[in-house]
Design a protein around this motif. Structure first.
Motif, PDB file in Angstrom:
ATOM      1  N   ASP A  40     -41.840  79.289 102.078  1.00 58.32           N
ATOM      2  CA  ASP A  40     -41.992  80.641 102.630  1.00 58.32           C
ATOM      3  C   ASP A  40     -41.009  81.614 101.984  1.00 58.32           C
ATOM      4  OD1 ASP A  40     -43.989  79.792 104.232  1.00 58.32           O
ATOM      5  OD2 ASP A  40     -42.859  79.850 106.108  1.00 58.32           O
ATOM      6  N   ALA A  41     -39.762  81.169 101.812  1.00 60.91           N
ATOM      7  CA  ALA A  41     -38.738  82.026 101.202  1.00 60.91           C
ATOM      8  C   ALA A  41     -39.094  82.299  99.739  1.00 60.91           C
ATOM      9  CB  ALA A  41     -37.364  81.368 101.304  1.00 60.91           C
ATOM     10  N   LEU A  45     -42.087  82.343  98.417  1.00 65.64           N
ATOM     11  CA  LEU A  45     -43.217  83.279  98.394  1.00 65.64           C
ATOM     12  C   LEU A  45     -42.719  84.699  98.628  1.00 65.64           C
ATOM     13  CD1 LEU A  45     -46.086  81.428 100.286  1.00 65.64           C
ATOM     14  CD2 LEU A  45     -46.088  82.205  97.907  1.00 65.64           C
ATOM     15  N   GLU A  46     -41.771  84.824  99.552  1.00 70.61           N
ATOM     16  CA  GLU A  46     -41.217  86.139  99.843  1.00 70.61           C
ATOM     17  C   GLU A  46     -40.518  86.702  98.603  1.00 70.61           C
ATOM     18  OE1 GLU A  46     -39.577  86.218 103.930  1.00 70.61           O
ATOM     19  OE2 GLU A  46     -38.137  87.614 103.024  1.00 70.61           O
ATOM     20  N   GLU A  97     -51.516  84.856  98.055  1.00 76.88           N
ATOM     21  CA  GLU A  97     -50.384  83.990  98.418  1.00 76.88           C
ATOM     22  C   GLU A  97     -50.647  82.556  97.991  1.00 76.88           C
ATOM     23  OE1 GLU A  97     -48.561  83.874 102.219  1.00 76.88           O
ATOM     24  OE2 GLU A  97     -48.208  86.034 102.267  1.00 76.88           O
ATOM     25  N   ASP A  98     -51.897  82.113  98.161  1.00 71.80           N
ATOM     26  CA  ASP A  98     -52.243  80.745  97.777  1.00 71.80           C
ATOM     27  C   ASP A  98     -52.031  80.530  96.284  1.00 71.80           C
ATOM     28  OD1 ASP A  98     -52.885  80.098 100.324  1.00 71.80           O
ATOM     29  OD2 ASP A  98     -55.062  80.147 100.037  1.00 71.80           O
ATOM     30  N   ALA A 154     -48.335  80.329  95.591  1.00 73.18           N
ATOM     31  CA  ALA A 154     -47.815  79.023  96.019  1.00 73.18           C
ATOM     32  C   ALA A 154     -48.204  77.946  95.002  1.00 73.18           C
ATOM     33  CB  ALA A 154     -48.342  78.673  97.405  1.00 73.18           C
TER      34      ALA A 154
END
Ligand code: HEC
Length: 129
Positions: free
Chosen positions: A91-92, A94-95, A115-116, A119
């Motif tokens: 999550d971090a 991605l941010e 986002e996918d 990732a």
């Protein structure tokens, strides 16, 4: 007797401290030969995601920095460089990718990535696919 015991303790303390110092120096700064570094760079330059659609995105965005040793980016396939980043959690990461992070521009130069896809690109570069 007393003095020799003290000497032993001093010597032990000194040696222990010295070893501790060596360990501290080694931390975060692994000793790497020029050949090892060159091999990591060559690998980063040659790695491409298996998925053709992802490979296309990768080549016009992340690749320009994450396969370029002068960019300061953790290189694709350089597991040691990615380890401390992965420790932050996906999550971090991605941010960081979406908002930009230090030398990295927001979205890592992929304006229409989902986002996918980000990732998947992070997993590919850090070898955690
Ligand atoms: C213009 C150069 C550039 C491009 C393009 C780029 N990056 Fe980066 N990236 C960097 C740099 C430099 C860093 C290291 C920043 C630092 O820690 O100082 C970085 C770090 C990262 C990190 C780690 C962030 C963290 O929180 O530690 C991730 C994840 C990442 N990039 C993903 C991507 C993805 C995915 C792409 C492609 C969509 C991409 N980057 C494209 C330069 C780039």
């Amino acid at each position: 007797m007393k003095i020799s015991l003290m000497k032993t303790m001093i010597v032990r303390g000194f040696v222990g401290g010295f070893i501790g110092l060596l360990a501290a120096c080694g931390e975060g700064e692994p000793v790497m030969s020029a050949e090892e570094r060159a091999a990591i760079v060559a690998e980063a330059e040659s790695l491409v995601p298996d998925d053709p659609a992802l490979a296309e995105i990768y080549e016009y965005s992340c690749y320009s920095c994450h396969a370029n040793p002068d960019s300061g980016a953790p290189l694709a396939g350089d597991v040691d460089a990615w380890e401390p980043r992965l420790a932050k959690g996906m999550d971090a990461l991605l941010e960081s990718t979406i908002n930009g992070f230090a030398g990295m521009p927001p979205l890592g130069m992929c304006m229409d990535c989902s986002e996918d896809q980000f990732a998947a690109l992070i997993r590919f570069m850090s070898r955690t696919e």
